[in-house]
Design an enzyme around this catalytic site. Structure first.
Site, PDB file in Angstrom:
ATOM      1  N   LYS A 273     -42.232 -14.337   5.173  1.00  0.00           N
ATOM      2  CA  LYS A 273     -41.375 -14.877   6.236  1.00  0.00           C
ATOM      3  C   LYS A 273     -42.309 -15.454   7.307  1.00  0.00           C
ATOM      4  CE  LYS A 273     -39.583 -14.453   9.867  1.00  0.00           C
ATOM      5  NZ  LYS A 273     -39.741 -15.472  10.955  1.00  0.00           N
TER       6      LYS A 273
ATOM      7  N   GLU B  91     -51.193  -9.155  27.444  1.00  0.00           N
ATOM      8  CA  GLU B  91     -51.653 -10.253  26.591  1.00  0.00           C
ATOM      9  C   GLU B  91     -50.966 -11.536  27.046  1.00  0.00           C
ATOM     10  OE1 GLU B  91     -50.325 -10.474  22.444  1.00  0.00           O
ATOM     11  OE2 GLU B  91     -52.416 -10.800  21.886  1.00  0.00           O
TER      12      GLU B  91
ATOM     13  N   TYR C 126     -37.390  -0.226  11.800  1.00  0.00           N
ATOM     14  CA  TYR C 126     -36.679  -0.694  10.591  1.00  0.00           C
ATOM     15  C   TYR C 126     -37.009   0.199   9.402  1.00  0.00           C
ATOM     16  CZ  TYR C 126     -36.205  -5.263  13.046  1.00  0.00           C
ATOM     17  OH  TYR C 126     -35.942  -6.273  13.931  1.00  0.00           O
TER      18      TYR C 126
ATOM     19  N   SER D 209     -46.653  -9.747  17.561  1.00  0.00           N
ATOM     20  CA  SER D 209     -46.763  -9.050  18.838  1.00  0.00           C
ATOM     21  C   SER D 209     -46.552  -7.545  18.666  1.00  0.00           C
ATOM     22  CB  SER D 209     -45.717  -9.604  19.803  1.00  0.00           C
ATOM     23  OG  SER D 209     -44.433  -9.387  19.264  1.00  0.00           O
TER      24      SER D 209
ATOM     25  N   LYS E  65     -44.365 -19.038  29.984  1.00  0.00           N
ATOM     26  CA  LYS E  65     -44.905 -17.671  30.087  1.00  0.00           C
ATOM     27  C   LYS E  65     -46.347 -17.714  30.615  1.00  0.00           C
ATOM     28  CE  LYS E  65     -46.525 -13.992  27.126  1.00  0.00           C
ATOM     29  NZ  LYS E  65     -46.678 -13.447  25.795  1.00  0.00           N
TER      30      LYS E  65
ATOM     31  N   CYS F  75     -55.174 -13.439  18.630  1.00  0.00           N
ATOM     32  CA  CYS F  75     -55.014 -12.000  18.878  1.00  0.00           C
ATOM     33  C   CYS F  75     -56.291 -11.371  19.402  1.00  0.00           C
ATOM     34  CB  CYS F  75     -54.580 -11.302  17.608  1.00  0.00           C
ATOM     35  SG  CYS F  75     -55.698 -11.623  16.243  1.00  0.00           S
TER      36      CYS F  75
ATOM     37  N   GLU G 208     -50.608  -5.677  12.377  1.00  0.00           N
ATOM     38  CA  GLU G 208     -51.750  -6.281  13.075  1.00  0.00           C
ATOM     39  C   GLU G 208     -51.170  -6.910  14.332  1.00  0.00           C
ATOM     40  OE1 GLU G 208     -54.728  -5.898  12.265  1.00  0.00           O
ATOM     41  OE2 GLU G 208     -54.808  -5.587  10.108  1.00  0.00           O
TER      42      GLU G 208
HETATM   43  P1  NAD Z   1     -43.966 -12.371  17.202  1.00  0.00           P
HETATM   44  O1  NAD Z   1     -44.094 -10.881  17.194  1.00  0.00           O
HETATM   45  O2  NAD Z   1     -43.064 -13.002  18.175  1.00  0.00           O
HETATM   46  O3  NAD Z   1     -43.497 -12.880  15.770  1.00  0.00           O
HETATM   47  C1  NAD Z   1     -44.165 -12.497  14.589  1.00  0.00           C
HETATM   48  C2  NAD Z   1     -43.190 -12.579  13.438  1.00  0.00           C
HETATM   49  O4  NAD Z   1     -42.146 -11.627  13.645  1.00  0.00           O
HETATM   50  C3  NAD Z   1     -42.526 -13.948  13.300  1.00  0.00           C
HETATM   51  O5  NAD Z   1     -42.433 -14.282  11.931  1.00  0.00           O
HETATM   52  C4  NAD Z   1     -41.169 -13.716  13.909  1.00  0.00           C
HETATM   53  O6  NAD Z   1     -40.177 -14.585  13.418  1.00  0.00           O
HETATM   54  C5  NAD Z   1     -40.892 -12.276  13.512  1.00  0.00           C
HETATM   55  N1  NAD Z   1     -39.911 -11.622  14.402  1.00  0.00           N
HETATM   56  C6  NAD Z   1     -39.642 -11.926  15.705  1.00  0.00           C
HETATM   57  N2  NAD Z   1     -38.657 -11.137  16.168  1.00  0.00           N
HETATM   58  C7  NAD Z   1     -38.308 -10.319  15.152  1.00  0.00           C
HETATM   59  C8  NAD Z   1     -37.350  -9.273  15.013  1.00  0.00           C
HETATM   60  N3  NAD Z   1     -36.524  -8.924  16.021  1.00  0.00           N
HETATM   61  N4  NAD Z   1     -37.273  -8.624  13.829  1.00  0.00           N
HETATM   62  C9  NAD Z   1     -38.081  -8.978  12.801  1.00  0.00           C
HETATM   63  N5  NAD Z   1     -38.981  -9.968  12.863  1.00  0.00           N
HETATM   64  C10 NAD Z   1     -39.109 -10.622  14.030  1.00  0.00           C
HETATM   65  O7  NAD Z   1     -45.473 -12.890  17.306  1.00  0.00           O
HETATM   66  P2  NAD Z   1     -45.944 -14.402  17.422  1.00  0.00           P
HETATM   67  O8  NAD Z   1     -45.558 -14.859  18.788  1.00  0.00           O
HETATM   68  O9  NAD Z   1     -45.532 -15.171  16.226  1.00  0.00           O
HETATM   69  O10 NAD Z   1     -47.535 -14.239  17.319  1.00  0.00           O
HETATM   70  C11 NAD Z   1     -48.309 -13.905  18.398  1.00  0.00           C
HETATM   71  C12 NAD Z   1     -48.656 -12.442  18.396  1.00  0.00           C
HETATM   72  O11 NAD Z   1     -49.303 -12.114  17.163  1.00  0.00           O
HETATM   73  C13 NAD Z   1     -49.634 -12.074  19.476  1.00  0.00           C
HETATM   74  O12 NAD Z   1     -49.249 -10.865  20.080  1.00  0.00           O
HETATM   75  C14 NAD Z   1     -50.939 -11.890  18.708  1.00  0.00           C
HETATM   76  O13 NAD Z   1     -51.855 -11.057  19.355  1.00  0.00           O
HETATM   77  C15 NAD Z   1     -50.480 -11.363  17.407  1.00  0.00           C
HETATM   78  N6  NAD Z   1     -51.472 -11.609  16.353  1.00  0.00           N
HETATM   79  C16 NAD Z   1     -52.189 -10.546  15.851  1.00  0.00           C
HETATM   80  C17 NAD Z   1     -53.153 -10.749  14.870  1.00  0.00           C
HETATM   81  C18 NAD Z   1     -53.930  -9.589  14.320  1.00  0.00           C
HETATM   82  O14 NAD Z   1     -54.519  -9.732  13.253  1.00  0.00           O
HETATM   83  N7  NAD Z   1     -53.955  -8.447  14.991  1.00  0.00           N
HETATM   84  C19 NAD Z   1     -53.366 -12.028  14.368  1.00  0.00           C
HETATM   85  C20 NAD Z   1     -52.627 -13.090  14.880  1.00  0.00           C
HETATM   86  C21 NAD Z   1     -51.661 -12.864  15.877  1.00  0.00           C
END
Ligand code: NAD
Length: 494
Positions: free
Chosen positions: A186, A396, A250, A240, A347, A297, A262
């Site tokens: 997804k 962040e 879930y 996030s 933001k 991240c 992650e």
């Molecule tokens: P996000 O958490 O908003 O979304 C991540 C995924 O979760 C997306 O596919 C989104 O559609 C899905 N999602 C959103 N709401 C959801 C819900 N209620 N239920 C289920 N799935 C849901 O994150 P983002 O904005 O896409 O990415 C940025 C974040 O990712 C930052 O916090 C960053 O630090 C983190 N990140 C971490 C790493 C790592 O390896 N630690 C790598 C890249 C990004």
């Protein structure tokens, strides 16, 4: 690698879900718009997958897993398919890099010269590794033989972020497929196109139907459906911390599926008063703070610098800042593209206001720029006079906003660096070998770079301490642990 300013032929967008080897519209018939954040224009309308689509994909993945068309192939046979797939990704690297640059606002020089080569390398590395990892035999006495064997976990849901669209797909799919699992991916609503195309290329490379499915859609619908599905054995999530938490809920509310998270970070860059070469440090600190628009991240968003070198370091950083040209992601001169979408721009600008209101001083930047393009650009921003208790030092931001914090002693530096709910990455700069090891061992982070900003490479595990991660690591042979169950076979010997 040659750099062209524009793709010679604009890529054809695949916008449907890819399930069981075929493209499909969402069951609801609905789509959502995906846009180019450099212009604010709509690029395409993508199938808005929901729980019904996820269910169809999970059933296809389960059938594929259970009949063994992939899961029971010899590792050497899976390797051959994955190597062909890596070749196909390489042959289409320009096209895939263009998709991520257009949809994610990432500089084409980053997607084409970094993300795509890393994606190809990741698939090749796991393909090459999988027929070389051995299981274990327990140290039993002569009365028994204890085998500890690893088996694929089953149907894996991979929920991805938008900041490294195809590379994050590779970090998940390469080890999961190599280990014999079936997947439902997804992608983020903001960046679906490269994952969909990737699944098509996998099928063309001989990956059996149903083994790699992609369901685009909003997180609260498609993402939540994967997280709650009773027949998904594992979810691997990058995103996030806030949404990561939901996946634990879930899992608890459904089938106690395994979950790897992650998550976010607020990574410190610790500069002691004796760095090897202040110019090189300035270059690395800016790279850590700005690369990928700081939508990263492991972004080094806190510069924790010993008081006596602060002035000289900031001076050198400002001298180098013009190298970070902000502009059209498709231009070869651009190193910083736009923020990924308007709400994210707002933001980031909001945090700049918060920093000012908290009393920090803006050294450079501090505003939106290039507004006339329609894109969501922010000037690289450096604050000084930041205290670790300020929100800009704790939360962040995920945009080009660096907080400079000073310290007087090594112990204070370690305390400041660790005073955060996150623990993804860190770096330390010093000429003193003892101090380098002392500090890197004391930092509570999954990866520590010494005299450089680094996330390691495909051979090294990547993940977070504290609220930056949970339940396993991406990359390295360690990632295979995420996607396998361990079984003990106890053979009584007569
Ligand atoms: P996000 O958490 O908003 O979304 C991540 C995924 O979760 C997306 O596919 C989104 O559609 C899905 N999602 C959103 N709401 C959801 C819900 N209620 N239920 C289920 N799935 C849901 O994150 P983002 O904005 O896409 O990415 C940025 C974040 O990712 C930052 O916090 C960053 O630090 C983190 N990140 C971490 C790493 C790592 O390896 N630690 C790598 C890249 C990004």
């Amino acid at each position: 690698m040659a750099i062209a300013t524009r793709p010679t032929t604009p890529p054809r967008f695949r916008t449907q879900a890819f399930i069981d080897g075929a493209f499909r519209d969402a069951a609801s018939g609905e789509t959502f718009a995906t846009e180019n954040p450099a212009t604010g224009e709509v690029l395409a309308h993508v199938a808005a997958g929901g729980s019904q689509d996820v269910d169809v994909a999970v059933r296809a993945a389960r059938r594929a897993f259970d009949d063994g068309r992939w899961s029971r192939l010899a590792p050497a046979a899976r390797k051959q398919v994955l190597l062909r797939f890596a070749d196909a990704l390489e042959a289409h690297a320009d096209e895939l890099a263009t998709l991520d640059a257009l949809e994610g606002g990432k500089p084409i020089t980053d997607t084409r010269d970094v993300d795509l080569p890393d994606t190809v390398r990741t698939f090749r590395w796991y393909a090459e590794a999988i027929d070389k990892v051995f299981d274990a035999v327990a140290p039993t006495g002569p009365e028994a033989l204890g085998l500890i064997v690893r088996e694929p976990i089953g149907v894996v849901g991979a929920v991805l972020p938008w900041n490294f669209p195809i590379l994050m797909a590779a970090w998940k799919a390469a080890p999961a497929l190599a280990a014999g699992n079936s997947l439902v991916v997804k992608p983020s609503r903001l960046t679906s196109l490269s994952a969909i195309r990737m699944a098509e290329l996998a099928a063309e490379s001989g990956l059996p139907d149903g083994v790699l499915n992609v369901v685009p859609g909003p997180g609260a619908a498609a993402g939540a459906a994967l997280g709650r599905h009773m027949d998904v054995d594992k979810v691997t999530f990058t995103g996030s911390t806030e949404v990561g938490r939901l996946f634990l809920a879930y899992a608890a509310e459904s089938n106690i599926k395994e979950v790897t998270l992650e998550l976010g970070g607020k990574s410190p860059q610790v500069v002691l008063a004796d760095p090897p070469d202040l110019d090189a440090v300035a270059e690395q600190v800016l790279f850590a703070a700005l690369m990928n628009q700081a939508e990263n991240c492991s972004c080094g968003s806190r510069l924790i610098v010993q008081r006596e070198v602060e002035e000289a370091l900031l001076e050198r950083m400002l001298a180098r800042l013009p190298e970070w040209h902000v502009g059209d992601p498709m231009s070869p001169d651009t190193r910083l593209g736009p923020m990924v979408e308007r709400p994210h721009l707002e933001k980031v600008l909001g945090y700049i206001d918060v920093g000012r209101a908290e009393g920090a001083e803006v050294v450079t930047g501090g505003s939106r720029i290039l507004e006339e393009t329609g894109g969501y650009f922010v000037a690289p921003t450096i604050f000084r006079g930041v205290r670790n208790t300020m929100r800009i030092a704790r939360e962040e931001i995920f945009g080009p906003v660096l907080s400079t914090i000073t310290f007087d002693t090594e112990a204070e530096a370690i305390q400041l660096a660790n005073e955060t709910p996150y623990g993804l990455a860190a770096s330390v700069y010093t000429r003193d070998l003892d101090a380098a090891f002392r500090v890197s061992r004391a930092l509570r982070a999954g990866t520590v770079g010494v005299n450089a900003y680094s996330e390691g490479d495909v051979t090294t595990p990547f993940g977070g301490y504290k609220q930056s991660g949970f339940g396993g690591r991406d990359k390295g042979l360690e990632a295979l642990e995420q996607y396998t169950e361990k079984k003990t076979i106890w053979v009584a010997l007569r």
